[in-house]
Design an enzyme around this catalytic site. Structure first.
Site, PDB file in Angstrom:
ATOM      1  N   GLY A 273      -0.187   3.320  -5.695  1.00 15.12           N
ATOM      2  CA  GLY A 273      -1.147   2.694  -6.585  1.00 15.12           C
ATOM      3  C   GLY A 273      -2.455   2.293  -5.946  1.00 15.12           C
ATOM      4  O   GLY A 273      -3.038   3.023  -5.136  1.00 15.12           O
ATOM      5  N   ILE A 274      -2.939   1.112  -6.328  1.00 15.08           N
ATOM      6  CA  ILE A 274      -4.238   0.628  -5.860  1.00 15.08           C
ATOM      7  C   ILE A 274      -4.245   0.479  -4.350  1.00 15.08           C
ATOM      8  O   ILE A 274      -5.224   0.833  -3.677  1.00 15.08           O
ATOM      9  CB  ILE A 274      -4.588  -0.708  -6.534  1.00 15.08           C
ATOM     10  CG1 ILE A 274      -4.814  -0.508  -8.036  1.00 15.08           C
ATOM     11  CG2 ILE A 274      -5.827  -1.331  -5.906  1.00 15.08           C
ATOM     12  CD1 ILE A 274      -4.994  -1.805  -8.817  1.00 15.08           C
ATOM     13  N   GLY A 275      -3.171  -0.042  -3.784  1.00 16.05           N
ATOM     14  CA  GLY A 275      -3.121  -0.239  -2.332  1.00 16.05           C
ATOM     15  C   GLY A 275      -3.276   1.052  -1.559  1.00 16.05           C
ATOM     16  O   GLY A 275      -4.022   1.113  -0.572  1.00 16.05           O
TER      17      GLY A 275
ATOM     18  N   SER B 182       0.797  -1.232   0.000  1.00 18.76           N
ATOM     19  CA  SER B 182       0.000   0.000   0.000  1.00 18.76           C
ATOM     20  C   SER B 182       0.828   1.279   0.000  1.00 18.76           C
ATOM     21  O   SER B 182       0.338   2.338   0.380  1.00 18.76           O
ATOM     22  CB  SER B 182      -0.943   0.000   1.209  1.00 18.76           C
ATOM     23  OG  SER B 182      -0.276  -0.406   2.382  1.00 18.76           O
TER      24      SER B 182
ATOM     25  N   TYR C 134       1.280 -14.679 -14.305  1.00 12.21           N
ATOM     26  CA  TYR C 134       0.480 -13.749 -13.504  1.00 12.21           C
ATOM     27  C   TYR C 134      -0.975 -14.202 -13.448  1.00 12.21           C
ATOM     28  O   TYR C 134      -1.592 -14.250 -12.384  1.00 12.21           O
ATOM     29  CB  TYR C 134       0.571 -12.350 -14.117  1.00 12.21           C
ATOM     30  CG  TYR C 134      -0.344 -11.337 -13.468  1.00 12.21           C
ATOM     31  CD1 TYR C 134      -0.071 -10.833 -12.203  1.00 12.21           C
ATOM     32  CD2 TYR C 134      -1.487 -10.875 -14.141  1.00 12.21           C
ATOM     33  CE1 TYR C 134      -0.911  -9.897 -11.611  1.00 12.21           C
ATOM     34  CE2 TYR C 134      -2.315  -9.938 -13.557  1.00 12.21           C
ATOM     35  CZ  TYR C 134      -2.030  -9.449 -12.293  1.00 12.21           C
ATOM     36  OH  TYR C 134      -2.866  -8.533 -11.717  1.00 12.21           O
TER      37      TYR C 134
ATOM     38  N   SER D 123      -7.687 -10.132 -10.313  1.00  8.95           N
ATOM     39  CA  SER D 123      -7.549  -9.440 -11.590  1.00  8.95           C
ATOM     40  C   SER D 123      -8.415 -10.101 -12.639  1.00  8.95           C
ATOM     41  O   SER D 123      -8.740 -11.297 -12.541  1.00  8.95           O
ATOM     42  CB  SER D 123      -6.080  -9.498 -12.030  1.00  8.95           C
ATOM     43  OG  SER D 123      -5.927  -9.143 -13.381  1.00  8.95           O
TER      44      SER D 123
END
Length: 264
Positions: free
Chosen positions: A18-20, A15, A154, A141
């Protein structure tokens, strides 16, 4: 809908950016005390400062540790023994020709994207179930459902994470704890910008490069643009709330319509 997480503490892995960081910020805006994690102390300090600027008065802590190892996880447990909301966001991605992916790379993707989350769930879930309330969110994802030819390692790891989420939801059945995965679509982060420029002309300005990437490599997106991290965060904040108490064992899509299916 007013989401109030006052009195709850939330741990968000990966975190520092970005997204975190967007998720941690959204949780703090709803009143939760948040814990950031990452390996770089400098990035964590900058992230914590940014969050406090955006959410004045927010209760923010940061723990520097490498959660891909048991030793790093033990450092986190010592600093944060129990949580109400666990968001497993830590992950790596990158493109690689399928036949060139080495055994070591397969293991690295599994250890980072799957086992780091499983390890934390194994530690934090029992205290949640004893208390009778908790939220576990695993950030997956669209690649879990639509395996990209250029990064099947991934995609494999995210498919495994969705499966683990469903299994742990069954373990928590009837306890008041929910476990869900969030299917994030192609999202605009610094790392994704680098990835986009691996696949399209580096001389293109960003807006054109983004459109070209979506046209050539993600044409099934109904948004036809990259998702912003805050849009992922909004779903995570909702799933962390009492309002989402009947949603568990689910793979909830925030994918911009990328996955071509009418079934969630």
């Amino acid at each position: 809908m007013r989401i109030d997480l006052t009195g709850r503490n939330a741990l968000v892995t990966g975190s520092s950016q970005g997204i975190g960081l967007a998720i941690a910020t959204g949780l703090a805006e709803s009143g939760a005390e948040v814990v950031l994690t990452g390996r770089s102390r400098d990035r964590l300090d900058a992230a914590a400062a940014s969050l406090r600027d955006q959410v004045p008065g927010a209760a923010v802590a940061a723990v520097g540790c490498d959660l891909t190892t048991e030793e790093g996880a033990a450092e986190l447990y010592a600093a944060v023994p129990a949580v109400d909301v666990l968001v497993n966001n830590l992950g790596i991605f990158g493109s690689r020709p399928p036949l060139e992916i080495t055994d070591e790379e397969w293991r690295t993707y599994f250890d980072t994207n799957v086992l780091s989350a499983v390890r934390l769930i194994r530690h934090y879930l029992p205290s949640m179930t004893r208390k009778g309330w908790g939220r576990v969110l695993n950030i997956a994802s669209d690649s879990a459902l639509v395996i990209p030819a250029e990064m099947i390692h991934y995609g494999m790891s995210k498919t495994a994470l969705v499966a683990a989420s469903r299994g742990f939801a069954k373990e928590a059945a009837g306890t008041g704890v929910t476990v869900n995965s969030v299917i994030a679509g192609p999202t605009h982060t610094g790392g994704v910008e680098d990835f986009v420029y691996e696949l399209v002309d580096r001389d293109l300005p960003w807006e054109r490069a983004q459109r070209e990437f979506m046209r050539l490599h993600r044409p099934q997106s109904l948004l036809q643009r990259l998702i912003e991290p805050e849009e992922i965060a909004s779903m995570v904040v909702y799933l962390s709330s009492v309002q989402a108490s009947a949603t568990t064992g689910a793979a909830v899509r925030v994918d911009g319509g990328y996955v071509d299916s009418i079934v969630p």
